[in-house]
Design a protein around this motif. Structure first.
Motif, PDB file in Angstrom:
ATOM      1  N   ALA A  90     104.373  23.585  36.651  1.00 21.03           N
ATOM      2  CA  ALA A  90     104.658  22.185  36.340  1.00 21.03           C
ATOM      3  C   ALA A  90     105.601  21.583  37.380  1.00 21.03           C
ATOM      4  N   ALA A  91     106.614  22.352  37.783  1.00 17.65           N
ATOM      5  CA  ALA A  91     107.560  21.865  38.790  1.00 17.65           C
ATOM      6  C   ALA A  91     106.869  21.642  40.130  1.00 17.65           C
ATOM      7  N   THR A  92     105.933  22.517  40.478  1.00 18.52           N
ATOM      8  CA  THR A  92     105.191  22.374  41.736  1.00 18.52           C
ATOM      9  C   THR A  92     104.334  21.123  41.712  1.00 18.52           C
ATOM     10  N   ILE A  93     103.706  20.849  40.579  1.00 19.34           N
ATOM     11  CA  ILE A  93     102.866  19.656  40.445  1.00 19.34           C
ATOM     12  C   ILE A  93     103.712  18.391  40.582  1.00 19.34           C
ATOM     13  N   VAL A  94     104.865  18.355  39.920  1.00 16.95           N
ATOM     14  CA  VAL A  94     105.751  17.184  39.991  1.00 16.95           C
ATOM     15  C   VAL A  94     106.285  17.013  41.411  1.00 16.95           C
ATOM     16  N   ALA A  95     106.689  18.124  42.035  1.00 17.20           N
ATOM     17  CA  ALA A  95     107.207  18.052  43.404  1.00 17.20           C
ATOM     18  C   ALA A  95     106.128  17.567  44.371  1.00 17.20           C
ATOM     19  N   PHE A 145     103.529  20.330  52.782  1.00 11.94           N
ATOM     20  CA  PHE A 145     104.197  20.476  51.487  1.00 11.94           C
ATOM     21  C   PHE A 145     104.387  21.951  51.127  1.00 11.94           C
ATOM     22  N   ILE A 146     103.396  22.789  51.431  1.00 10.19           N
ATOM     23  CA  ILE A 146     103.432  24.190  50.995  1.00 10.19           C
ATOM     24  C   ILE A 146     104.622  24.944  51.592  1.00 10.19           C
ATOM     25  N   PRO A 147     104.777  24.988  52.923  1.00 13.42           N
ATOM     26  CA  PRO A 147     105.946  25.720  53.446  1.00 13.42           C
ATOM     27  C   PRO A 147     107.271  25.080  53.058  1.00 13.42           C
ATOM     28  N   LEU A 148     107.306  23.743  52.962  1.00 17.91           N
ATOM     29  CA  LEU A 148     108.546  23.081  52.568  1.00 17.91           C
ATOM     30  C   LEU A 148     108.943  23.467  51.151  1.00 17.91           C
ATOM     31  N   TRP A 149     107.989  23.466  50.230  1.00 19.78           N
ATOM     32  CA  TRP A 149     108.269  23.795  48.838  1.00 19.78           C
ATOM     33  C   TRP A 149     108.644  25.262  48.683  1.00 19.78           C
ATOM     34  N   LEU A 150     107.916  26.149  49.366  1.00 23.16           N
ATOM     35  CA  LEU A 150     108.180  27.573  49.220  1.00 23.16           C
ATOM     36  C   LEU A 150     109.457  28.003  49.934  1.00 23.16           C
ATOM     37  N   THR A 151     109.960  27.165  50.817  1.00 22.72           N
ATOM     38  CA  THR A 151     111.259  27.432  51.422  1.00 22.72           C
ATOM     39  C   THR A 151     112.376  27.206  50.403  1.00 22.72           C
ATOM     40  N   ILE A 152     112.118  26.284  49.479  1.00 23.88           N
ATOM     41  CA  ILE A 152     113.117  25.929  48.470  1.00 23.88           C
ATOM     42  C   ILE A 152     113.002  26.808  47.225  1.00 23.88           C
ATOM     43  N   MET A 162      96.896  28.599  41.312  1.00 24.56           N
ATOM     44  CA  MET A 162      96.573  27.695  40.199  1.00 24.56           C
ATOM     45  C   MET A 162      96.840  26.251  40.594  1.00 24.56           C
ATOM     46  N   TRP A 163      97.971  26.017  41.267  1.00 25.72           N
ATOM     47  CA  TRP A 163      98.276  24.656  41.723  1.00 25.72           C
ATOM     48  C   TRP A 163      97.229  24.169  42.721  1.00 25.72           C
ATOM     49  N   ALA A 164      96.812  25.034  43.654  1.00 25.81           N
ATOM     50  CA  ALA A 164      95.826  24.642  44.663  1.00 25.81           C
ATOM     51  C   ALA A 164      94.518  24.207  44.013  1.00 25.81           C
ATOM     52  N   ASN A 165      94.106  24.908  42.975  1.00 26.52           N
ATOM     53  CA  ASN A 165      92.876  24.531  42.280  1.00 26.52           C
ATOM     54  C   ASN A 165      93.069  23.259  41.462  1.00 26.52           C
ATOM     55  N   PHE A 166      94.247  23.117  40.846  1.00 28.50           N
ATOM     56  CA  PHE A 166      94.545  21.910  40.074  1.00 28.50           C
ATOM     57  C   PHE A 166      94.490  20.671  40.957  1.00 28.50           C
ATOM     58  N   GLN A 167      95.154  20.730  42.109  1.00 32.33           N
ATOM     59  CA  GLN A 167      95.187  19.548  42.976  1.00 32.33           C
ATOM     60  C   GLN A 167      93.811  19.239  43.542  1.00 32.33           C
ATOM     61  N   LEU A 168      92.997  20.272  43.748  1.00 34.10           N
ATOM     62  CA  LEU A 168      91.641  20.056  44.241  1.00 34.10           C
ATOM     63  C   LEU A 168      90.802  19.306  43.209  1.00 34.10           C
ATOM     64  N   ILE A 169      90.885  19.733  41.954  1.00 29.44           N
ATOM     65  CA  ILE A 169      90.115  19.100  40.880  1.00 29.44           C
ATOM     66  C   ILE A 169      90.594  17.672  40.644  1.00 29.44           C
ATOM     67  N   ARG A 170      91.906  17.472  40.597  1.00 30.25           N
ATOM     68  CA  ARG A 170      92.429  16.117  40.368  1.00 30.25           C
ATOM     69  C   ARG A 170      92.085  15.188  41.532  1.00 30.25           C
ATOM     70  N   ASN A 171      92.076  15.720  42.739  1.00 36.45           N
ATOM     71  CA  ASN A 171      91.695  14.929  43.903  1.00 36.45           C
ATOM     72  C   ASN A 171      90.234  14.501  43.815  1.00 36.45           C
ATOM     73  N   ALA A 172      89.381  15.423  43.393  1.00 34.08           N
ATOM     74  CA  ALA A 172      87.965  15.095  43.236  1.00 34.08           C
ATOM     75  C   ALA A 172      87.770  14.026  42.173  1.00 34.08           C
TER      76      ALA A 172
END
Length: 261
Positions: A90-95, A145-152, A162-172
């Protein structure tokens, strides 16, 4: 890596397109948002640019793997427990929504638009194939976004998947050109803050400097960038016109996205 990511893209875009194709042949067919039809040339361009963006993502990922000595930024393969992992998702999606809003809005600056975002806006009538339809500089920004978020935050691999698939579906869904959400969506306090297909379609067809958000309406409302006719337009698109079939809905009258050919 390219095969896996390209395969995910093709599956999600194809399934979304098939769902829209089927729904357009039912009583819900009037939910098509624009009267204009995307052409075969439009879809070919969207596919080519999306596959090119996936290539950029792979190159960037390989550079990160090399820079981190093979372990890469995906070094945490464990789990914090299901509840904590879901909170991280959830935090990844909001970020990501926050990152996307500000990056997207920045790329609309007149001095940047031509180089970063014009390629995406060639899809005035977008389809699900436009998920990653970016110019190369925009693809780099989107991947960052990915390296920036995973640095934090140390996020487990499976949560990022799971996030990668979520954003793909929502983008479609956002680019489907057909309203996929129920008519009560904006009337419920539980869902009205989640973007609909109409929300992003307005950004492509008429609200060029509005509706920058990806998943949520929070930032657009807070920053005054939500299209003033969004709720009205959504109500028009989802109205039940089955008793007296009407032509497919057109974009708001008098509005046109100023996108160079």
């Amino acid at each position: 890596m390219f095969g896996v990511d390209a395969g995910r893209y093709v599956i999600v875009a194809a399934v979304t397109s098939a769902i829209v194709w089927g729904l357009r042949r039912t009583r819900l067919g009037t939910r098509k948002i624009q009267a204009r039809e995307a052409t075969a040339a439009d879809m070919r361009r969207e596919m080519f640019q999306s596959l090119r963006s996936i290539g950029v993502y792979i190159v960037m990922a390989l550079l990160l793997l090399w820079a981190f000595g093979g372990a890469g930024i995906y070094q945490f393969e464990g789990s914090y427990g299901f509840g904590a992992d879901m909170a991280l998702l959830a935090a990844t999606i909001v970020a990501h929504d926050t990152y996307f809003y500000w990056a997207h809005r920045t790329m609309h600056h007149p001095k940047l638009f031509k180089y970063f975002h014009r390629a995406h806006h060639r899809s005035v009538t977008p389809t699900a194939w436009a998920i990653y339809s970016f110019a190369i500089p925009e693809a780099v920004v989107m991947f960052a976004f990915i390296p920036l978020w995973l640095t934090i935050v140390s996020v487990p691999i499976w949560v990022m998947f799971m996030w990668a698939n979520f954003q793909l579906i929502r983008n479609a869904m956002g680019h489907a050109g057909f309203e996929l959400h129920p008519r009560w969506w904006l009337s419920s306090p539980l869902t009205r803050w989640i973007n609909t297909t109409t929300h992003h379609d307005l950004h492509h067809s008429g609200g060029f400097n509005t509706n920058y958000g990806l998943y949520f309406t929070w930032w657009d409302r807070l920053m005054g960038t939500e299209h003033p006719r969004y709720a009205e337009r959504f109500a028009e698109v989802v109205a039940d016109r089955s008793s007296s079939p009407a032509p497919a809905a057109a974009a708001p009258e008098g509005e046109k996205a100023p996108v160079p050919a």
